[in-house]
Design a protein around this motif. Structure first.
Motif, PDB file in Angstrom:
ATOM      1  N   THR A 116       0.830  -1.219   0.000  1.00  0.00           N
ATOM      2  CA  THR A 116       0.000   0.000   0.000  1.00  0.00           C
ATOM      3  C   THR A 116       0.863   1.268   0.000  1.00  0.00           C
ATOM      4  OG1 THR A 116      -1.916  -1.074   0.998  1.00  0.00           O
ATOM      5  CG2 THR A 116      -1.751   1.304   1.275  1.00  0.00           C
ATOM      6  N   PRO A 117       1.961   1.327   0.762  1.00  0.00           N
ATOM      7  CA  PRO A 117       2.798   2.542   0.722  1.00  0.00           C
ATOM      8  C   PRO A 117       3.419   2.833  -0.645  1.00  0.00           C
ATOM      9  CG  PRO A 117       3.303   1.227   2.673  1.00  0.00           C
ATOM     10  CD  PRO A 117       2.432   0.388   1.813  1.00  0.00           C
ATOM     11  N   LEU A 118       3.381   1.872  -1.579  1.00  0.00           N
ATOM     12  CA  LEU A 118       3.986   2.081  -2.901  1.00  0.00           C
ATOM     13  C   LEU A 118       3.037   2.750  -3.887  1.00  0.00           C
ATOM     14  CD1 LEU A 118       5.813  -1.337  -3.514  1.00  0.00           C
ATOM     15  CD2 LEU A 118       6.521   0.598  -2.104  1.00  0.00           C
ATOM     16  N   VAL A 119       1.780   2.922  -3.490  1.00  0.00           N
ATOM     17  CA  VAL A 119       0.789   3.475  -4.419  1.00  0.00           C
ATOM     18  C   VAL A 119       1.219   4.854  -4.914  1.00  0.00           C
ATOM     19  CG1 VAL A 119      -1.607   4.283  -4.587  1.00  0.00           C
ATOM     20  CG2 VAL A 119      -1.097   2.103  -3.473  1.00  0.00           C
ATOM     21  N   PHE A 120       1.982   5.576  -4.096  1.00  0.00           N
ATOM     22  CA  PHE A 120       2.411   6.928  -4.476  1.00  0.00           C
ATOM     23  C   PHE A 120       3.186   6.940  -5.784  1.00  0.00           C
ATOM     24  CE2 PHE A 120       6.392   5.470  -2.703  1.00  0.00           C
ATOM     25  CZ  PHE A 120       7.356   6.142  -3.464  1.00  0.00           C
ATOM     26  N   PHE A 121       3.878   5.813  -6.100  1.00  0.00           N
ATOM     27  CA  PHE A 121       4.812   5.806  -7.225  1.00  0.00           C
ATOM     28  C   PHE A 121       4.129   6.220  -8.527  1.00  0.00           C
ATOM     29  CE2 PHE A 121       6.914   3.561 -10.771  1.00  0.00           C
ATOM     30  CZ  PHE A 121       8.175   4.112 -10.678  1.00  0.00           C
ATOM     31  N   SER A 122       3.056   5.497  -8.906  1.00  0.00           N
ATOM     32  CA  SER A 122       2.392   5.821 -10.166  1.00  0.00           C
ATOM     33  C   SER A 122       1.735   7.192 -10.109  1.00  0.00           C
ATOM     34  CB  SER A 122       1.349   4.744 -10.516  1.00  0.00           C
ATOM     35  OG  SER A 122       0.371   4.654  -9.504  1.00  0.00           O
ATOM     36  N   LEU A 123       1.244   7.580  -8.926  1.00  0.00           N
ATOM     37  CA  LEU A 123       0.573   8.876  -8.805  1.00  0.00           C
ATOM     38  C   LEU A 123       1.572  10.020  -9.013  1.00  0.00           C
ATOM     39  CD1 LEU A 123      -1.591   8.081  -5.635  1.00  0.00           C
ATOM     40  CD2 LEU A 123      -2.166   7.726  -8.034  1.00  0.00           C
ATOM     41  N   GLU A 124       2.757   9.892  -8.398  1.00  0.00           N
ATOM     42  CA  GLU A 124       3.758  10.951  -8.556  1.00  0.00           C
ATOM     43  C   GLU A 124       4.362  10.972  -9.964  1.00  0.00           C
ATOM     44  OE1 GLU A 124       6.716  11.674  -5.595  1.00  0.00           O
ATOM     45  OE2 GLU A 124       5.406  11.064  -3.947  1.00  0.00           O
ATOM     46  N   VAL A 125       4.569   9.780 -10.544  1.00  0.00           N
ATOM     47  CA  VAL A 125       5.066   9.735 -11.922  1.00  0.00           C
ATOM     48  C   VAL A 125       4.147  10.529 -12.834  1.00  0.00           C
ATOM     49  CG1 VAL A 125       5.317   8.211 -13.939  1.00  0.00           C
ATOM     50  CG2 VAL A 125       6.396   7.590 -11.770  1.00  0.00           C
ATOM     51  N   ASN A 126       2.848  10.389 -12.610  1.00  0.00           N
ATOM     52  CA  ASN A 126       1.883  11.052 -13.482  1.00  0.00           C
ATOM     53  C   ASN A 126       1.779  12.560 -13.232  1.00  0.00           C
ATOM     54  OD1 ASN A 126       1.305   8.803 -14.929  1.00  0.00           O
ATOM     55  ND2 ASN A 126      -0.592   8.303 -13.874  1.00  0.00           N
ATOM     56  N   ARG A 127       2.473  13.053 -12.212  1.00  0.00           N
ATOM     57  CA  ARG A 127       2.499  14.499 -11.983  1.00  0.00           C
ATOM     58  C   ARG A 127       3.793  15.141 -12.513  1.00  0.00           C
ATOM     59  NH1 ARG A 127      -0.404  13.289  -6.953  1.00  0.00           N
ATOM     60  NH2 ARG A 127       1.545  13.224  -5.781  1.00  0.00           N
ATOM     61  N   ILE A 128       4.723  14.283 -12.971  1.00  0.00           N
ATOM     62  CA  ILE A 128       5.966  14.829 -13.546  1.00  0.00           C
ATOM     63  C   ILE A 128       5.665  15.358 -14.945  1.00  0.00           C
ATOM     64  CG2 ILE A 128       8.326  14.297 -14.255  1.00  0.00           C
ATOM     65  CD1 ILE A 128       8.356  12.070 -12.153  1.00  0.00           C
ATOM     66  N   ASP A 129       6.166  16.510 -15.273  1.00  0.00           N
ATOM     67  CA  ASP A 129       5.937  17.128 -16.574  1.00  0.00           C
ATOM     68  C   ASP A 129       6.508  16.243 -17.691  1.00  0.00           C
ATOM     69  OD1 ASP A 129       7.014  19.220 -18.829  1.00  0.00           O
ATOM     70  OD2 ASP A 129       5.155  19.903 -17.861  1.00  0.00           O
ATOM     71  N   ASP A 130       5.787  16.144 -18.804  1.00  0.00           N
ATOM     72  CA  ASP A 130       6.229  15.305 -19.918  1.00  0.00           C
ATOM     73  C   ASP A 130       7.628  15.678 -20.397  1.00  0.00           C
ATOM     74  OD1 ASP A 130       3.907  13.816 -19.995  1.00  0.00           O
ATOM     75  OD2 ASP A 130       2.943  15.029 -21.534  1.00  0.00           O
ATOM     76  N   ALA A 131       7.901  16.978 -20.465  1.00  0.00           N
ATOM     77  CA  ALA A 131       9.200  17.436 -20.968  1.00  0.00           C
ATOM     78  C   ALA A 131      10.341  16.976 -20.068  1.00  0.00           C
ATOM     79  CB  ALA A 131       9.208  18.951 -21.095  1.00  0.00           C
ATOM     80  N   VAL A 132      10.085  16.952 -18.756  1.00  0.00           N
ATOM     81  CA  VAL A 132      11.114  16.497 -17.807  1.00  0.00           C
ATOM     82  C   VAL A 132      11.407  15.023 -18.025  1.00  0.00           C
ATOM     83  CG1 VAL A 132      11.631  16.115 -15.367  1.00  0.00           C
ATOM     84  CG2 VAL A 132      10.562  18.261 -16.095  1.00  0.00           C
ATOM     85  N   LEU A 133      10.356  14.200 -18.094  1.00  0.00           N
ATOM     86  CA  LEU A 133      10.545  12.766 -18.315  1.00  0.00           C
ATOM     87  C   LEU A 133      11.249  12.501 -19.640  1.00  0.00           C
ATOM     88  CD1 LEU A 133       7.364  10.751 -17.193  1.00  0.00           C
ATOM     89  CD2 LEU A 133       9.710  10.488 -16.389  1.00  0.00           C
TER      90      LEU A 133
END
Length: 603
Positions: A116-133
């Protein structure tokens, strides 16, 4: 963690030889193995450390920091997958054993809590700007290899909930869908059917529907109807609850249709699925309707009943095929395509990677479970020696070969979308069928083989698209309120006559036969993947028959890609495109051509 690929048309014994059973020691030596406890303890700590190190910090990691993060995440996924594979496979061997059921439930609870503590991973990835990734991928080739994972996560970005809600949904899953899945599995495995003075399970009773003796088929159908009817309220409760739970989550996420989540996870566009569905439904008259009218004549019947659908042909032998012959048939067909394919399949027979016998409490059907990318797959069958069981063996070994080849991608990239997961399995079936057809000693044997293949293709394409239509209707209707068993039965019957055609009458009680199909419970809208896979393979096989000199290399490259490429990219080397409506007509044309050949034999 990857999941088993359950299959739709496995059969439910005799002197079949020495049927193999699983040796799960490549995962763990026993349920109380110290290594299992060690890995469970490691997993708990690793998840906590991962969250402590990375939560709130993903956007500032940089390319190398994100690569380190992904590699740690992948190891966690692999250890969790190894644990659940072992415990799950033991459970499938005997779902009515209380110790195994408890072990399964306890492991699900613990691993859900750990992760359950790992759920943040996909949520935070999806808040990173496309240009940064994109900048990170451009500057680090090792991280860029994982780009398909990030692309897949970001497909969910429009439907993402708050961090708190996502963690809640993850945490409560063990008492939600997973609990209802388990109730369904245990109920199905525990059903008892009385045929004469014999009490038996579902698999053996379903097997009677393909018996030569028509009275025996009718008895089995009516007994299935009786037992399903006695349990239909429970099955209706399972379906009502799961479809309502899905509707609530979909509504919160803002998903436009009940099918959207499945299309996203399959990495397939809704319009491609719709083109497939429409092509198949439009082809019902020239496929199932035409074939079953032929079969009605062969059986000498004025009207077909539902228990005649899978009846053997009058000229068909009831010979049972021993295990050694089945193994030789499939391996030689694989070797005829490419020796490497047979080499990859051989250890399944030699090293305890197949569980074949029908046993009390064993899960029905058949599947190939990839386990984790640093072990190997396991195949489950319920082998009774029928020709279709040999085809099921060929099918599941195809999955196994695919999973072995894709394992080189690593844990996060090995798993193939369901639409492409059926490619190697259906191709393996086709290779086996073509070999049997080539070696057929007589016109009669050729006719039996052709008819059997057409029936399998109708079950794979027509039946599964009818199942898909049933699910679409079920989920749409549930949005308007609770569905009674009769309501669900009406939806079921509405697709049966349309798909099977005018040759059939439907007995009273057939309206409950939706209740035992596991896909509706375990994997909503999974079923169209069978039709997708069959159509794709038919088109692929046409390219193979046309004599593409590099076909084998392209084929293995496609399987090795696992989940790292989109279907458009994988099919391009073969000159194929699933988004072209003509693609599906090409695949359906192969089935129609087989029926043409059967009709010509009548002349």
């Amino acid at each position: 963690m990857q999941t088993p690929v359950f299959d739709a048309n496995a059969s439910g014994a005799g002197n079949l030889g020495d049927l193999p059973e699983w040796n799960l020691s490549d995962l763990y030596s026993s349920p109380d193995a110290p290594e299992l406890k060690r890995d469970m303890d490691w997993l708990e700590q690793a998840c906590a450390d991962f969250a402590a190190d990375y939560e709130g910090h993903l956007a500032g990691l940089g390319a190398q920091g994100m690569l380190d993060c992904v590699l740690r995440y992948e190891k966690i996924d692999m250890v969790a997958g190894r644990i659940m594979s072992f415990i799950g496979l033991r459970y499938y061997q005997n779902t009515t054993d209380a110790e195994r059921a408890k072990a399964m439930s306890d492991a699900q609870d613990r691993i859900t809590a750990f992760t359950t503590p790992l759920v943040f991973f996909s949520l935070e990835v999806n808040r990173i700007d496309d240009a940064v990734l994109d900048g990170w991928f451009a500057g680090n080739a090792d991280l860029a290899r994982y780009k398909p994972i990030f692309d897949r996560l970001r497909l969910m970005r429009p439907y993402q909930l708050s961090d708190e809600l996502e963690k809640f949904l993850h945490d409560q899953s063990t008492v939600g869908a997973a609990a209802w899945n388990r109730l369904f599995d245990e109920t199905i495995s525990g059903l008892e059917f009385v045929i004469g003075d014999e009490t038996r399970g579902l698999e053996a009773t379903l097997n009677d529907l393909s018996d030569q003796d028509r009275a025996k088929r009718e008895t089995a159908a009516r007994e299935l109807s009786r037992v399903f009817g006695e349990n239909v309220k429970l099955f209706a409760r399972v379906h009502n609850t799961l479809s309502k739970e899905k509707e609530i989550e979909d509504r919160w996420r803002g998903m436009p249709t009940p099918q959207t989540g499945r299309h996203l996870s399959n990495q397939v566009e809704p319009e491609v699925v719709e083109a497939l569905r429409n092509a198949v439904v439009n082809a019902y008259p020239k496929l199932s309707h035409r074939y079953y009218e032929l079969k009605r004549g062969w059986l000498g019947l004025d009207r077909m009943q539902v228990w005649d659908r899978n009846a053997p042909l009058p000229m068909e032998s009831d010979r049972r095929i021993g295990w050694d012959e089945a193994r030789e048939t499939v391996l030689s067909a694989y070797a005829g395509f490419d020796p490497e394919m047979a080499r990859l399949a051989q250890p399944f027979f030699d090293d305890g990677w197949i569980d074949a016998p029908v046993k009390p409490g064993k899960a029905p059907g058949a599947f190939a479970h990839p386990t984790v990318s640093n072990v190997h797959p396991y195949v489950m069958l319920n082998y009774l020696g029928k020709p279709r069981d040999v085809m099921t063996l060929a099918h599941e070994l195809g999955h196994g070969v695919h999973q072995r080849l894709a394992a080189g991608q690593g844990e996060l990239l090995a798993s193939t979308p369901l639409t492409l997961a059926e490619t190697a399995s259906v191709f393996g079936e086709m290779l086996t069928f073509r070999r049997l057809l080539k070696d057929a000693p007589s016109q009669k044997e050729r006719k039996v083989l052709l008819a059997g293949k057409v029936e399998d293709m109708i079950n794979t394409v027509v039946r599964q698209i009818a199942f898909y239509d049933f699910e679409c209707k079920l989920h749409a209707a549930r949005r308007n309120g609770e569905l009674t068993p009769d309501d669900i039965g009406e939806l079921w019957m509405s697709v049966q006559g349309e798909s099977l055609g005018p040759a059939f009458d439907f007995m009273e009680g057939y309206e409950t036969f939706w209740s035992y199909v596991p896909h509706f419970v375990h994997s909503p809208f999974y079923v169209y993947a069978y039709a997708f896979g069959d159509g794709l393979v038919n088109a692929l096989y046409a390219v193979y028959e046309e004599g593409d000199a590099d076909f084998q290399k392209k084929y293995f490259d496609m399987l090795k890609a696992g989940g790292s490429k989109h279907h458009k990219e994988l099919l391009a080397p073969f000159g194929l495109d699933a988004s072209d409506p003509a693609f599906w007509d090409k695949g359906l044309g192969m089935i129609s051509g087989f029926i043409d050949e059967l009709e010509a034999m009548e002349g």
